[in-house]
Design an enzyme around this catalytic site. Sequence first.
Site, short mmCIF file in Angstrom:
data_model
loop_
_atom_site.label_atom_id
_atom_site.label_comp_id
_atom_site.label_asym_id
_atom_site.label_seq_id
_atom_site.Cartn_x
_atom_site.Cartn_y
_atom_site.Cartn_z
N LYS A 6 0.84 -1.20 0.00
CA LYS A 6 0.00 0.00 0.00
C LYS A 6 0.88 1.25 0.00
O LYS A 6 0.68 2.17 -0.76
CB LYS A 6 -0.89 -0.05 1.24
CG LYS A 6 -2.05 0.88 1.19
CD LYS A 6 -2.91 0.67 2.42
CE LYS A 6 -3.44 2.00 2.87
NZ LYS A 6 -4.14 1.92 4.15
N GLU B 121 10.85 -4.40 3.99
CA GLU B 121 10.94 -5.81 3.58
C GLU B 121 10.56 -5.96 2.11
O GLU B 121 11.25 -6.62 1.32
CB GLU B 121 10.00 -6.69 4.42
CG GLU B 121 10.39 -6.85 5.86
CD GLU B 121 9.75 -5.81 6.77
OE1 GLU B 121 9.47 -4.69 6.30
OE2 GLU B 121 9.56 -6.10 7.97
N GLY C 128 -4.43 -2.13 5.63
CA GLY C 128 -3.63 -3.24 5.11
C GLY C 128 -4.24 -4.60 5.43
O GLY C 128 -4.37 -5.47 4.58
N ARG C 129 -4.64 -4.79 6.69
CA ARG C 129 -5.15 -6.10 7.10
C ARG C 129 -6.58 -6.34 6.64
O ARG C 129 -7.16 -7.38 6.90
CB ARG C 129 -5.00 -6.28 8.61
CG ARG C 129 -5.54 -5.14 9.45
CD ARG C 129 -5.03 -5.23 10.88
NE ARG C 129 -5.41 -4.08 11.69
CZ ARG C 129 -4.72 -2.95 11.78
NH1 ARG C 129 -3.61 -2.81 11.07
NH2 ARG C 129 -5.12 -1.96 12.56
N GLU D 81 -3.13 -6.78 15.47
CA GLU D 81 -2.73 -5.45 15.00
C GLU D 81 -3.88 -4.46 15.22
O GLU D 81 -3.67 -3.28 15.44
CB GLU D 81 -2.33 -5.51 13.52
CG GLU D 81 -1.40 -4.39 13.10
CD GLU D 81 -0.72 -4.62 11.77
OE1 GLU D 81 0.44 -5.09 11.76
OE2 GLU D 81 -1.33 -4.35 10.73
N HIS E 127 -1.86 -33.04 18.88
CA HIS E 127 -0.64 -33.75 19.27
C HIS E 127 0.48 -32.77 19.58
O HIS E 127 1.65 -33.14 19.58
CB HIS E 127 -0.24 -34.73 18.15
CG HIS E 127 -1.34 -35.70 17.86
ND1 HIS E 127 -1.48 -36.88 18.57
CD2 HIS E 127 -2.38 -35.65 17.01
CE1 HIS E 127 -2.55 -37.52 18.12
NE2 HIS E 127 -3.13 -36.79 17.18
N LYS F 116 9.40 0.11 12.65
CA LYS F 116 9.97 0.38 11.32
C LYS F 116 11.02 1.49 11.41
O LYS F 116 12.09 1.41 10.82
CB LYS F 116 8.87 0.82 10.34
CG LYS F 116 7.93 -0.29 9.92
CD LYS F 116 6.92 0.23 8.90
CE LYS F 116 5.81 -0.78 8.66
NZ LYS F 116 4.70 -0.26 7.84
O1 F6P Z 1 2.56 -4.51 9.75
C1 F6P Z 1 2.31 -3.16 9.59
C2 F6P Z 1 1.74 -2.87 8.28
O2 F6P Z 1 1.60 -1.49 8.18
C3 F6P Z 1 0.42 -3.59 8.04
O3 F6P Z 1 -0.67 -2.93 8.55
C4 F6P Z 1 0.43 -3.74 6.58
O4 F6P Z 1 -0.46 -4.74 6.18
C5 F6P Z 1 1.87 -4.09 6.32
O5 F6P Z 1 2.60 -3.29 7.23
C6 F6P Z 1 2.36 -3.87 4.93
O6 F6P Z 1 2.26 -2.54 4.54
P1 F6P Z 1 2.37 -2.12 3.02
O7 F6P Z 1 1.23 -2.75 2.29
O8 F6P Z 1 2.31 -0.62 3.01
O9 F6P Z 1 3.68 -2.63 2.48
#
Ligand code: F6P
Length: 536
Positions: free
Chosen positions: A207, A213, A268-269, A354, A385, A498
């Site tokens: 987003k 990452e 995002g979620r 979150e 198990h 972050k």
């Molecule tokens: O984990 C934090 C977060 O901001 C989430 O809410 C989101 O889904 C994820 O990082 C990834 O964010 P982006 O889609 O901006 O890379």
Amino acid sequence: MKPVVQKITCPTQSKAWGKLRKFSESFKERGFRLNSLFRDSSRFSRFSLSHNHLTLDYSKNLLDQETLKALFELSADMRLEESIEAMFEGDRINTSEDRQVLHTALRIPANENPHNEVKDCLQRMEIMVNRIHSGKWKGFSGKNIKDIVNIGIGGSDLGPRLVCDALEDFKVGEQNLHFVSNVDPSHFDEVISELNPETTIFIVASKSFKTPETALNAAIAKKWLLEASDAPVAIEKHFIAITSNKNGAIDFGVAEDNVFPVWDWVGGRYSVWSAIGLPVALSVGMESFIAFHAGAHSMDRHFQEESAEKNMPVIMALITVWYNAFFNCQSSAVVPYSHRLKELPFYLQQLSMESLGKSVTKENDQVSINTGEILWGTVGTNSQHSYFQLLHQGTQFVPIDFVAIAKTRSKSVDHNEMHNHLLANCLSQSLALMKGNSESEEAQKKVTGNKPSNTLLIDELNPFNLGCLIALYEHKVFVQSILWNINAFDQWGVELGKIISKDIYKELTSTDNESNELDSSTKNLIKLIKRNMPHK
Ligand code: F6P
């Protein structure tokens, strides 16, 4: 003149809270047994409800009619109905980010949907899916696409990963789907090792288009591709982006036509319903993706229109709030008895933790009650198990959601036979947790029972029902946030992580003397790591 009703900002201010406290104390004093509730033969019909192909059996909970009534009173005092309306109406309920929360708009059927941008995006997705499926989209050397790698993390990974995996039986696209999320290079290497750059495309799902990452994985994907072709069009032919940062994606090299939007009103979620769900559409086709939306939309209608007494997400949330407040409940488990739903607990972990991992109210006051829940779980029967022993005989209070699929899609007699064993295990676990073996004489062998659970029974696993299930949990989380008066749609703690990680990276890779600003633990760990760095 209407009396002015003072807004309650903490559930403890509600009269219902006091009643609930008394009930819980009396439950404990009386040694209230779940088992005994079933003397009432109508217990199941009074404590279960169905919506479409989904049944929630909440009868195996430490609840009676009076408790439920008080919980409904609590939800009314917390103005739940008003809050639900505010979300659907597009009020800026994500106050700390001053944003609307409209993921429900993503799944309104096209012929009723007032959001033209959503419809346009779905049309563009359909064109893209057709181009890739039909072989019109070619790689840099003119070959058809065989592999699609989604690069994203958090909501840009967990949702599409869950849904692609769950709906594997509905796959129509010939391309293989892969997911890279972690910044650990082993993850990228593991995925990429068998792939051919000529026939692989990448979807960079972010987003923000800034998540480190994702940016790092996208950069090595680009490098990997450019090692195979330095043709100027290579990036355009092998990268798609899904983002609200269009310029970021274009600067990276993605062709403008291959950039799909996500809007700031989609958290995002909560984004699997948006273009972030492109891997799903590429896997199961647009028709199933729309059916997935339709399932969620039907749950939206249920959530918006049903009274609290008949409202699945509301009831599930109230039960969690009840245990959380009065039973010292620290965590709850979700155990899908379905291999296809093995990713569900991971998805729900982000959705719930979150969203609800907050300790300040919407008015910026410290909360005075327990909020959030530690959500965990893995697939049944494997879980039986590994950790079920603790659930049966441990000291922790852990309510469980069992999720089961009544009907397998397989026509094989053997598969159906195994599926029956799977279901038998699911039902026997909830029964054993409830009943225990109180007849046992020896203390160490005694299983006390009285452990509550919900069972969510889904007729069959298909796109519609999966949409319904995920939306159910989304709304459950929302209701919890209203009852606790916290904002479910921001994540400032994650943002802090972050920021710090950038500084630590600088420290880790600098040749200068160590920073004095760091604590001795971090400083020494950095020193040890540096000592092991090959080039230092
Ligand atoms: O984990 C934090 C977060 O901001 C989430 O809410 C989101 O889904 C994820 O990082 C990834 O964010 P982006 O889609 O901006 O890379």
